[in-house]
Design an enzyme around this catalytic site. Structure first.
Site, PDB file in Angstrom:
ATOM      1  N   ARG A  54       0.926  -1.561   0.099  1.00  0.00           N
ATOM      2  CA  ARG A  54      -0.219  -0.150  -0.006  1.00  0.00           C
ATOM      3  C   ARG A  54       0.495   0.828   0.036  1.00  0.00           C
ATOM      4  NH1 ARG A  54      -4.494   1.483   4.965  1.00  0.00           N
ATOM      5  NH2 ARG A  54      -2.533   1.969   5.811  1.00  0.00           N
ATOM      6  N   THR A  92      -1.232   7.486  -0.667  1.00  0.00           N
ATOM      7  CA  THR A  92      -2.189   7.982  -1.312  1.00  0.00           C
ATOM      8  C   THR A  92      -2.943   5.900  -1.061  1.00  0.00           C
ATOM      9  OG1 THR A  92      -1.330   6.208  -3.187  1.00  0.00           O
ATOM     10  CG2 THR A  92      -1.385   8.530  -4.187  1.00  0.00           C
ATOM     11  N   ASP A 132       2.840  -7.729  11.380  1.00  0.00           N
ATOM     12  CA  ASP A 132       3.638  -6.429  12.398  1.00  0.00           C
ATOM     13  C   ASP A 132       3.221  -8.355  13.342  1.00  0.00           C
ATOM     14  OD1 ASP A 132       5.392  -5.154  10.609  1.00  0.00           O
ATOM     15  OD2 ASP A 132       4.348  -3.793  11.548  1.00  0.00           O
ATOM     16  N   ASP A 175      -0.855  -2.965  13.003  1.00  0.00           N
ATOM     17  CA  ASP A 175      -0.870  -4.264  11.548  1.00  0.00           C
ATOM     18  C   ASP A 175      -1.080  -5.398  11.389  1.00  0.00           C
ATOM     19  OD1 ASP A 175       1.212  -5.496   9.719  1.00  0.00           O
ATOM     20  OD2 ASP A 175       1.405  -3.018   9.579  1.00  0.00           O
TER      21      ASP A 175
END
Length: 222
Positions: A117, A121, A216, A213
């Site tokens: 990603r 944006t 992670d 996340d």
């Protein structure tokens, strides 16, 4: 917290979403969210939840009769009728769900779609894709723990549609309303399964309340 009846879905879209809200699923999702949950337990929970979700995602698989000889006699049983499955994790966090689905469907093939990603944006960019050669003849289960904006999921769906896949099912653990609507509007036939429907996305396109996340936390990275 949102419910599927409060996020503005059309009747057709609502019919294509399954919220897997079994009590054990809700219990495990709560532990998954906890910031104190360590890497090993987090990884184990992702695998377990994928297995629970796999049951729901395969609920409509057709059966056919078969004769089985038990130690005492021959009896009529049922087996899955001709369904071939491919598991397609969206790298890297989707890898955490693969073994849970393989526990349920050991003969499934596994493809991979790599997305990252853009931090500015929030748009997805593909960097890797490898699919089984007969993927268009298989029911494809796209797996990714998080459905945030829906960008990575729609990119993966498009890739599979371009490869000729007719039956695509997206399995996520936690979803934002924005991502659900994006996916369902993008593809009129995809079916979506989630273990939790969260409140919203923040300005950085992270799910709230979320679980951080997922990649992670699965792999112990920062």
């Amino acid at each position: 917290m949102n419910t599927l009846d409060t996020i503005g879905l059309t009747p057709d879209e609502r019919a294509r979403v399954t919220l897997v809200d079994h009590p054990m699923v809700q219990h495990k999702v709560g532990i998954l969210r906890d910031e104190q949950t360590g890497t090993k337990q987090f990884r184990d929970l992702v695998r377990e939840l994928a297995l629970f979700e796999g049951y729901e995602a395969t609920r409509d698989f057709p059966l056919e009769p078969v004769q089985v000889k038990t130690p005492l006699e021959v009896t009529a049983c049922q087996r899955i009728a001709g369904k071939k499955v491919a598991i397609i994790p969206i790298l890297r966090a989707g890898l955490g769900m693969v073994d849970g689905i393989l526990d349920l469907i050991p003969a499934a093939r596994v493809g991979h779609v790599g997305m990252y990603r853009d931090p500015e944006t929030h748009e997805p960019h593909e960097y890797y894709c490898k699919l089984p050669p007969d993927v268009k003849h298989r029911t494809c289960l796209i797996v990714d723990p998080m459905l945030a904006t829906g960008g990575s999921a729609t990119a993966a769906i498009k890739y599979l549609r371009d490869a000729g896949v007719a039956d695509i099912r997206l399995l996520v653990l936690v979803a934002a309303p924005e991502g659900i609507k994006t996916v369902l509007e993008f593809d009129p036939d995809v079916r979506l399964f989630t273990c939790a429907l969260d409140r919203e996305l923040n300005e950085s396109a992270y799910i709230l309340p979320g679980l951080g996340d997922a990649g992670d936390r699965i792999f112990g990275t920062k």
